[in-house]
Scaffold this active site. Structure first.
Site, PDB file in Angstrom:
ATOM      1  N   ARG A 114       0.875  -1.185   0.000  1.00 54.88           N
ATOM      2  CA  ARG A 114       0.000   0.000   0.000  1.00 54.88           C
ATOM      3  C   ARG A 114       0.903   1.223   0.000  1.00 54.88           C
ATOM      4  O   ARG A 114       1.688   1.420   0.927  1.00 54.88           O
ATOM      5  CB  ARG A 114      -0.916   0.016   1.225  1.00 54.88           C
ATOM      6  N   HIS A 141      -7.398   0.718  -6.447  1.00 52.79           N
ATOM      7  CA  HIS A 141      -7.638  -0.127  -5.255  1.00 52.79           C
ATOM      8  C   HIS A 141      -8.342  -1.399  -5.759  1.00 52.79           C
ATOM      9  O   HIS A 141      -9.519  -1.638  -5.498  1.00 52.79           O
ATOM     10  CB  HIS A 141      -8.511   0.644  -4.263  1.00 52.79           C
ATOM     11  N   GLN A 144     -10.258  -3.971  -3.492  1.00 47.27           N
ATOM     12  CA  GLN A 144     -11.543  -3.422  -3.065  1.00 47.27           C
ATOM     13  C   GLN A 144     -12.615  -3.686  -4.129  1.00 47.27           C
ATOM     14  O   GLN A 144     -13.730  -4.121  -3.823  1.00 47.27           O
ATOM     15  CB  GLN A 144     -11.390  -1.913  -2.820  1.00 47.27           C
ATOM     16  N   ASP A 235     -17.360   7.329  -1.660  1.00 52.56           N
ATOM     17  CA  ASP A 235     -16.102   7.241  -0.911  1.00 52.56           C
ATOM     18  C   ASP A 235     -15.774   8.654  -0.420  1.00 52.56           C
ATOM     19  O   ASP A 235     -16.390   9.633  -0.880  1.00 52.56           O
ATOM     20  CB  ASP A 235     -14.990   6.683  -1.838  1.00 52.56           C
ATOM     21  N   CYS A 275     -16.581   1.945   0.540  1.00 51.14           N
ATOM     22  CA  CYS A 275     -15.408   1.101   0.834  1.00 51.14           C
ATOM     23  C   CYS A 275     -14.951   1.227   2.286  1.00 51.14           C
ATOM     24  O   CYS A 275     -14.245   0.350   2.778  1.00 51.14           O
ATOM     25  CB  CYS A 275     -14.267   1.458  -0.105  1.00 51.14           C
ATOM     26  N   ARG A 303     -13.903  -8.376   1.601  1.00 50.69           N
ATOM     27  CA  ARG A 303     -12.466  -8.170   1.365  1.00 50.69           C
ATOM     28  C   ARG A 303     -11.699  -9.441   1.730  1.00 50.69           C
ATOM     29  O   ARG A 303     -10.783  -9.863   1.034  1.00 50.69           O
ATOM     30  CB  ARG A 303     -11.948  -6.994   2.223  1.00 50.69           C
TER      31      ARG A 303
END
Ligand code: CP
Ligand code: NVA
Length: 318
Positions: A114, A141, A144, A235, A275, A303
């Site tokens: 990340r 991402h 996700q 988001d 998310c 996830r």
């Protein structure tokens, strides 16, 4: 069932040893097989033991869901994880990425990274001799997006032909939804204020991958975008690394809060996705976040299942 499992295993065997840096690294067939395996793992119809394999986690930004879901996924696969945060490794003291990646490849079986720049992730993949997975960059991402479409599939039984409307910043999450959705034949509508739309190169990539199977559209008016959508997603307005832009963005995003009134224009059976982490009262109203239409916590749980499927595939455990 045995035939179906063999079909999934045959498709996923092509992912052994592969990196996952962008949603576009997978084919539609590979995504569908990953979602199927994730569903089987979730329903306890499958158990996979990879033996004692090790996932290294290099996280330059904060994380709850991604870090913990990777840790639990690896534990369920009979393996383990090691935390390799730059603050506790020599990376934080300037050891070059290319040396770090080559050393970690001698200890670990797979890395999840990340970080900020997509280029840094690509450099890890270049220097590592083990699979590198995108655990979020400023541009994408993709883990996700797999969980998001598993949630849509669980709700509606299929994803192809559905319409997902994303309201908010044209950010990493929006980009991966556009690319993964276009591959799966999901119509994606993104509504962002002027100047905050998704990157044009990501839009072009999504259009190219959709092969006209899905409509990918950008709007500046959320009311136009949401009409009839079956999944509505939002988001945060300021992503990690953009904290100092928070107040400027809050002004620019006026009218883009996903609240009950806006959501009433979506399909009558529509679901709400986010998310997480969420800022209630900014990009989403507290009422809608907690409403019966919300699938936000199923989405968070998913996830774990998609990443377990992905790890099994890249580690060749099927
Ligand atoms: N959605 C998500 O990636 O959450 P974390 O930042 O907590 O990992
Ligand atoms: N767009 C958000 C997603 C967090 C999971 C960020 O990058 O901070």
């Amino acid at each position: 069932m045995a035939d179906r499992n063999q079909g999934v295993a045959a498709v996923l065997s092509s992912l052994k040893g592969k990196d996952f840096l962008s949603s576009g690294d997978l084919s539609a067939l590979q995504i569908s097989a990953l979602l199927e395996l994730a569903m089987q793992l979730k329903n306890a119809e499958r158990r996979i033991d990879l033996g004692n394999r090790v996932l290294g986690l290099i996280f330059t930004k904060a994380s709850t869901r991604t870090r913990v879901s990777f840790q639990v996924a690896m534990a369920r696969l009979g393996g383990q994880t090691v935390d390799l945060n730059p603050q506790v490794t020599q990376l934080g003291r300037g050891e070059p990425l290319k040396d770090t990646a080559r050393v970690l490849s001698r200890f670990c079986d797979v890395l999840a990274v990340r970080t900020f720049e997509q280029k840094e992730l690509i450099d890890y993949a270049h220097w590592a001799s083990i699979p590198v997975l995108n655990a979020l960059t400023d541009i994408e991402h993709p883990c996700q997006a797999l969980a998001d479409f598993l949630t849509v599939k669980e709700t509606f039984g299929e994803v192809e032909g559905k319409t997902l409307c994303y309201i908010g910043d044209g950010n990493n999450v929006a980009h991966s939804l556009m690319i993964c959705g276009s591959l799966l034949g999901v119509n994606i509508r993104v509504a962002s204020p002027k100047g905050f739309e998704p990157l044009s190169e990501m839009m072009n990539k999504a259009l190219e991958l959709s092969q006209a199977k899905a409509k990918i559209e950008i709007f500046n008016n959320p009311l136009e975008a949401i009409r009839g959508a079956e999944a509505v997603y939002t988001d945060v307005w300021a992503s990690m690394g953009q904290e100092e832009e928070q107040s400027v963005r809050a002004k620019a995003f006026e009218g883009f809060c996903l609240d009950e009134e806006l959501f009433s224009k979506a399909d009558s059976n529509a679901i709400v996705l986010h998310c997480l982490p969420a800022h209630r009262g900014e990009e989403i109203s507290s009422g809608l976040f907690e409403s019966v239409s919300s699938r936000i916590f199923d989405q968070a749980e998913n996830r774990l299942h998609v990443q377990q499927a992905l790890l099994a595939a890249v580690l060749g455990g099927l």
